[in-house]
Structure formats: structure tokens, C-alpha cells
Design an enzyme around this catalytic site. Structure first.
Site, short mmCIF file in Angstrom:
data_model
loop_
_atom_site.label_atom_id
_atom_site.label_comp_id
_atom_site.label_asym_id
_atom_site.label_seq_id
_atom_site.Cartn_x
_atom_site.Cartn_y
_atom_site.Cartn_z
N LYS A 112 0.86 -1.19 0.00
CA LYS A 112 0.00 0.00 0.00
C LYS A 112 0.89 1.23 0.00
CE LYS A 112 -0.55 -0.68 5.00
NZ LYS A 112 -1.53 -0.99 6.07
N ASP A 166 7.74 -0.90 -17.18
CA ASP A 166 6.33 -0.68 -16.86
C ASP A 166 5.99 0.80 -17.06
OD1 ASP A 166 3.74 -1.35 -16.12
OD2 ASP A 166 4.12 -1.09 -13.97
#
Length: 369
Positions: A25, A136
Site C-alpha cells: 500500500k 512498466d
């Protein structure tokens, strides 16, 4: 001890949640030492898969510690607790990410796109010169600072390239990233040159910047691959893009890996260079020769060398059947990884493609093949 207490002991006052996945997170926090807000990526080793812990996380930590570039998110601190949680304290993109910016404000004007794209390309050159690849690259991983400058983030799939005994870069076999931004060779499962993969993703990003839509519809990977391998790139007619801009995008979205541009060629392209602003709308090669005038529809002339700008030839119509592919809405990539910006890292499955309802309406387009 919970995250807030751990961060407090390190001098951070935890704020809101910025993103969350199954084992990671991202929280905002105020740094009492730095006197400004930061982002803290929190990874729980107990919940993370083995290959991530053994391969991806060590790479990310190593690479984050070595990077220092004005257009790459700064890493201020990395620490780990005894209960197996890793905390990575990073620069916060206070203006959000580029995808949200474009979805809110629409396509960028070419001058603004040029500035942002130059910042991104400079960051990629810095990485590639260090033999570091990102793997990415996507709009969600391009954060914006208070002045809306690009900050490249999320190195969860990054790696340092290996070289063989002859000094040549070895191919990669880890197929990762986001399907909508992935090069054809990656989608096909072919061992690939990772630096060349990054270039394709740069082409997708620039297209999104100036068109406000996706260059390819990734809801059908097989169909998307066919269009990509035919080297078809459609541009919305309403955007009135210069030939130089379309030429650069077209040459980055080159399915032939041996002809796709290198990062140095991108930075030296006439559209990226400031001098291109005063030139005509015709495509211009490195020798400075005009290669035609601007038309609403054009295709590159066959047989041009990849080292010089592609010459353009006016055409009235080309592959009209391809037009529905243009203007695919800009959307959050539901089949992408990490699952949230600066959060979790997983390899994508090209078969798991989903279509977001968010985005922009389709527009009439012109076709480049």
C-alpha cells in the site's frame, strides 16, 4: 506496532491512503525532517509472493538507491522492521499522475507535450545509460510535481541489464508490464530486448499525451497484435498534429525491433528539439530536407532507413477499416500491474483484458501504415 506508530518513530506523520494492493500500500505522510509531504510505500513480506521477494523487490530497492535524476521520483529513505515490513519513503507527486491529468483536461498541446515528453525521455536515457530498464512505463506511473513537471515512478519491474562476453545486452524472458503499453514482442511471449521494449511504451505515452486516447484497443489482444504488427497507427483528425509529431510516434511504435528508435534518436528527433517549432509542418529528416507537406492522411514511403526521419507521401485514404481502432478511450488499465500506482507488482496475463467505461468518446481518425 501499526504503520502510523512506526512512521511516527521515524519522524513521519501518516496521512491518507494513496493506493493499496494485496501485499503493498502507499500512504501519504508529512516528514518532520524534510518539512514537506512524501509518499510511503509499505510492503508486507508475509503477504508477498516468493518470486517478488526473491527477484523484484531486491532489484527495486537496489535501483531506487542508485537513481538520481530530476525527472525521476526521489527516494529519501528505505527501512525494514523486524516483523517483515519494508518502508520506501519517496517524493510525492502532488498534482497526481499524467493519466488523471489527461482524463480531466484532455489532450496536451504539442508544446506542453514536447516539454513533458523531453523530461520523460531524458529520464529514460539516464536509466538506459546505466543499463537500467523500467519495463512498466505508462501514464499512471508518470507523476506530476507542483509545477506539473514529469516524475517517473514505480520501478517494481525494473532491472539492470546483463551483458554477454561480447558486451551485448542479453534478452529478457520475464513478461511484465501493462498490456495496453506492451510491445508486440512482449505480448507474443518472445524473449525481448528490454531497452527496446521501453521505447514502444514511450510511443504509446506520447500518443496519449497528444491525442487524449489510446493508440490501440486492448480489449482484444489478438486483434490489437495484428494491427500493431501491420504497423498501423491511427491519429484523430480533430487534433491537427504536426507531421513531425506523428512521425516520431510512428517510428517508436515500430513492430520491427531492429528498426525501432533508440533513446538517443528520440532525443535528437526534430519534433523533440526546440528548433522544430519554427519549421514547416512537413516531416524533416536529419539532413534537414523537407519530406512533404502536412496532409490529413499520409503514410510513410517504403524503403526509408530507420536512422533518418521517415519521408511522408500524401494519400487520400488508407486502410479505412482500421478507423474504429483510433480514439480508444484513455482509461485506467485494469489488467495492469502494479495494481495501483506506487503499490503492488505482479506479472500481467495478456488474456485477462478488461475494458473500462471511463474515458473519451471515439473520434474520426487518419491512418498511418
Amino acid at each position: 506496532m501499526d504503520d502510523a506508530a512506526i512512521l511516527k518513530r521515524r519522524g513521519y506523520i501518516m496521512g491518507i491512503n494513496l493506493g493499496e494492493g494485496s501485499y503493498a500500500k502507499v500512504k501519504s505522510a508529512y516528514s518532520e525532517r524534510l518539512k514537506f509531504n512524501v509518499a510511503v510505500k509499505i510492503i508486507d513480506r508475509k503477504k508477498a509472493p516468493a518470486d517478488f521477494l526473491e527477484k523484484f523487490l531486491p532489484r527495486e530497492i537496489e535501483i531506487l538507491a542508485m537513481l538520481n535524476h530530476r525527472s525521476i521520483v526521489k527516494t529519501y529513505e528505505i527501512f525494514e522492521t523486524s516483523d517483515g515490513k519494508v518502508y520506501i519513503v519517496m517524493e510525492l507527486g502532488v498534482q497526481g499522475d499524467l493519466l488523471e491529468f489527461i482524463k480531466t483536461r484532455g489532450a496536451l498541446q504539442e508544446d506542453d507535450a514536447r516539454k513533458k515528453f523531453h523530461q520523460l525521455s531524458s529520464a529514460i536515457k539516464y536509466c538506459h545509460d546505466l543499463d537500467v530498464v523500467h519495463r512498466d512505463l505508462k501514464c499512471e506511473n508518470l507523476l506530476l510535481d507542483k509545477d506539473f513537471n514529469i516524475k517517473l515512478s514505480d520501478f517494481g519491474f525494473s532491472k539492470r541489464c546483463l551483458r554477454d562476453d561480447n558486451g551485448r545486452l542479453t534478452l529478457s524472458k520475464t513478461f511484465c508490464g501493462s498490456a495496453a503499453y506492451a510491445a508486440p514482442e512482449v505480448l507474443q511471449g518472445i524473449p525481448y530486448q528490454p531497452k527496446v521494449y521501453d521505447i514502444w511504451s514511450l510511443g504509446v505515452i506520447l500518443y496519449i499525451m497528444v491525442c487524449g486516447s489510446m493508440p490501440y484497443d486492448d480489449s482484444n489482444i489478438k486483434k490489437m497484435l495484428r494491427i500493431q504488427k501491420e504497423h498501423r497507427v491511427n491519429f484523430p483528425r480533430s487534433k491537427h498534429l504536426t507531421s513531425e509529431c506523428k512521425d516520431l510516434i510512428y517510428r517508436m511504435l515500430q513492430p520491427d525491433v531492429n528498426r525501432r528508435l533508440h533513446i538517443d534518436e528520440i532525443l535528437s528527433h526534430c519534433w523533440v528539439q526546440p528548433r522544430s517549432r519554427g519549421q514547416s509542418a512537413g516531416a524533416i529528416n536529419k539532413e534537414g530536407e523537407s519530406a512533404g507537406t502536412a496532409h490529413s492522411l499520409w503514410v510513410p514511403e517504403l524503403g526509408t532507413d530507420k536512422k533518418s526521419a521517415t519521408k511522408m507521401e500524401p494519400r487520400e485514404e488508407s486502410h479505412p477499416e482500421a478507423r474504429p481502432e483510433a480514439g480508444s478511450e484513455v482509461k485506467s488499465q485494469e489488467n495492469t500491474v502494479p495494481t495501483s500506482r506506487q503499490a503492488e507488482t505482479l506479472a500481467f496475463n495478456p488474456e485477462l483484458t478488461k475494458k473500462s467505461e471511463e474515458g473519451f468518446p471515439q473520434q474520426s481518425s487518419e491512418t498511418h501504415t
